[in-house]
Design a protein around this motif. Structure first.
Motif, PDB file in Angstrom:
ATOM      1  N   PHE A  73       0.819  -1.211   0.000  1.00 24.03           N
ATOM      2  CA  PHE A  73       0.000   0.000   0.000  1.00 24.03           C
ATOM      3  C   PHE A  73       0.855   1.264   0.000  1.00 24.03           C
ATOM      4  O   PHE A  73       0.429   2.304  -0.511  1.00 24.03           O
ATOM      5  CB  PHE A  73      -0.975  -0.011   1.175  1.00 24.03           C
ATOM      6  N   ALA A  74       2.050   1.172   0.548  1.00 23.81           N
ATOM      7  CA  ALA A  74       2.963   2.312   0.472  1.00 23.81           C
ATOM      8  C   ALA A  74       3.369   2.551  -0.982  1.00 23.81           C
ATOM      9  O   ALA A  74       3.434   3.701  -1.449  1.00 23.81           O
ATOM     10  CB  ALA A  74       4.194   2.052   1.329  1.00 23.81           C
ATOM     11  N   THR A  75       3.603   1.463  -1.714  1.00 24.15           N
ATOM     12  CA  THR A  75       3.956   1.551  -3.135  1.00 24.15           C
ATOM     13  C   THR A  75       2.801   2.120  -3.943  1.00 24.15           C
ATOM     14  O   THR A  75       2.985   3.000  -4.791  1.00 24.15           O
ATOM     15  CB  THR A  75       4.340   0.172  -3.683  1.00 24.15           C
ATOM     16  N   LEU A  76       1.602   1.604  -3.692  1.00 22.76           N
ATOM     17  CA  LEU A  76       0.424   2.089  -4.403  1.00 22.76           C
ATOM     18  C   LEU A  76       0.206   3.586  -4.158  1.00 22.76           C
ATOM     19  O   LEU A  76      -0.034   4.347  -5.093  1.00 22.76           O
ATOM     20  CB  LEU A  76      -0.821   1.314  -3.958  1.00 22.76           C
ATOM     21  N   SER A  77       0.287   3.986  -2.903  1.00 27.13           N
ATOM     22  CA  SER A  77       0.076   5.388  -2.549  1.00 27.13           C
ATOM     23  C   SER A  77       1.096   6.283  -3.242  1.00 27.13           C
ATOM     24  O   SER A  77       0.757   7.350  -3.771  1.00 27.13           O
ATOM     25  CB  SER A  77       0.166   5.559  -1.031  1.00 27.13           C
ATOM     26  N   GLU A  78       2.348   5.843  -3.243  1.00 24.12           N
ATOM     27  CA  GLU A  78       3.420   6.629  -3.860  1.00 24.12           C
ATOM     28  C   GLU A  78       3.182   6.799  -5.359  1.00 24.12           C
ATOM     29  O   GLU A  78       3.355   7.888  -5.913  1.00 24.12           O
ATOM     30  CB  GLU A  78       4.762   5.955  -3.609  1.00 24.12           C
ATOM     31  N   LYS A  79       2.778   5.719  -6.035  1.00 23.14           N
ATOM     32  CA  LYS A  79       2.567   5.789  -7.479  1.00 23.14           C
ATOM     33  C   LYS A  79       1.341   6.624  -7.837  1.00 23.14           C
ATOM     34  O   LYS A  79       1.358   7.389  -8.805  1.00 23.14           O
ATOM     35  CB  LYS A  79       2.427   4.376  -8.046  1.00 23.14           C
ATOM     36  N   ILE A  80       0.265   6.478  -7.057  1.00 20.32           N
ATOM     37  CA  ILE A  80      -0.950   7.232  -7.331  1.00 20.32           C
ATOM     38  C   ILE A  80      -0.716   8.725  -7.171  1.00 20.32           C
ATOM     39  O   ILE A  80      -1.189   9.538  -7.971  1.00 20.32           O
ATOM     40  CB  ILE A  80      -2.091   6.767  -6.401  1.00 20.32           C
ATOM     41  N   ASP A  81       0.029   9.112  -6.136  1.00 27.39           N
ATOM     42  CA  ASP A  81       0.277  10.528  -5.846  1.00 27.39           C
ATOM     43  C   ASP A  81       1.475  11.096  -6.599  1.00 27.39           C
ATOM     44  O   ASP A  81       1.782  12.281  -6.461  1.00 27.39           O
ATOM     45  CB  ASP A  81       0.492  10.719  -4.341  1.00 27.39           C
ATOM     46  N   SER A  82       2.141  10.265  -7.373  1.00 24.31           N
ATOM     47  CA  SER A  82       3.341  10.715  -8.078  1.00 24.31           C
ATOM     48  C   SER A  82       2.978  11.622  -9.254  1.00 24.31           C
ATOM     49  O   SER A  82       1.804  11.769  -9.618  1.00 24.31           O
ATOM     50  CB  SER A  82       4.125   9.503  -8.607  1.00 24.31           C
TER      51      SER A  82
END
Length: 208
Positions: free
Chosen positions: A150-159
């Motif tokens: 979920f940290a990876t998902l959050s980072e990619k979505i907000d990138s």
């Protein structure tokens, strides 16, 4: 984006379709409203001209025109206010559609085993113990994996990556499911032997 919001978008598989349908409906209402506004204006002007021509009080013409202009102005304000509300809703729907699309694109960039974990725990709502057993992961490792995912998902979505750039990162490898076999005695197991799920855990540990 926080974890719960990501889960919300992933769980609602029909959300994108429903948002798009509502956006199309609102857009159609806006077009119809614009046509109605123009039609109303023309109708009022036509009726006012007819009334002025048949009036037997010439001095009242000025007041009649003023009254008509007031009606048109007040009605235009109401039309514009409603149109503004619709445009605001339409813009909000497009924003939600973009977020929905980004969440799904980010989800598809995950490793197959990562997608499997998210799908089973948060989309299909399976029990953790069942997932741990099927994927040969202990609870501590699974908790850490979920946190990393979920940290990876959050980072990619907000990138700052565009949707096209996210789409290019899509992971198309087919998920390798473990073959269910009878558990062998400890004496028959090869010491240090690892399966694909152990390898996944190793990768995550190396990332940290």
């Amino acid at each position: 984006m926080d974890k719960q919001l990501i889960i919300y978008y992933l769980q609602n598989k029909d959300l994108e379709k429903n948002l798009w349908k509502r956006a199309k409906d609102v857009r159609q209402i806006i077009f119809e409203l614009q046509e109605e506004k123009e039609s109303f204006r023309n109708e009022i002007l036509y009726n006012s001209q007819v009334q002025v021509k048949i009036s037997d009080q010439p001095r009242s013409n000025t007041n009649a025109i003023k009254d008509i202009n007031d009606v048109i102005e007040q009605t235009d304000k109401r039309f514009c206010a409603y149109e503004k509300e619709l445009l605001h809703e339409y813009a909000g729907l497009l924003d939600q559609l973009d977020v929905c699309k980004r969440v799904m694109l980010a989800y598809r960039t995950l490793l197959p085993i990562e997608r499997e974990i998210v799908k089973r725990l948060y989309i299909q709502n399976e029990k953790w113990v069942a997932v741990e057993t099927d994927l040969h992961l202990n609870h501590r490792i699974l908790v850490q994996n979920v946190k990393d995912i979920f940290a990876t998902l959050s980072e990619k979505i907000d990138s700052g990556l565009s949707n096209i750039e996210l789409a290019r990162q899509q992971n198309t490898y087919r998920l390798l499911r473990p073959t269910k076999t009878k558990s062998s005695p400890a004496s028959e197991q090869i010491k240090g032997q690892k399966n694909v799920y152990d390898y996944f855990s190793l990768i995550n540990n190396e990332k940290n």
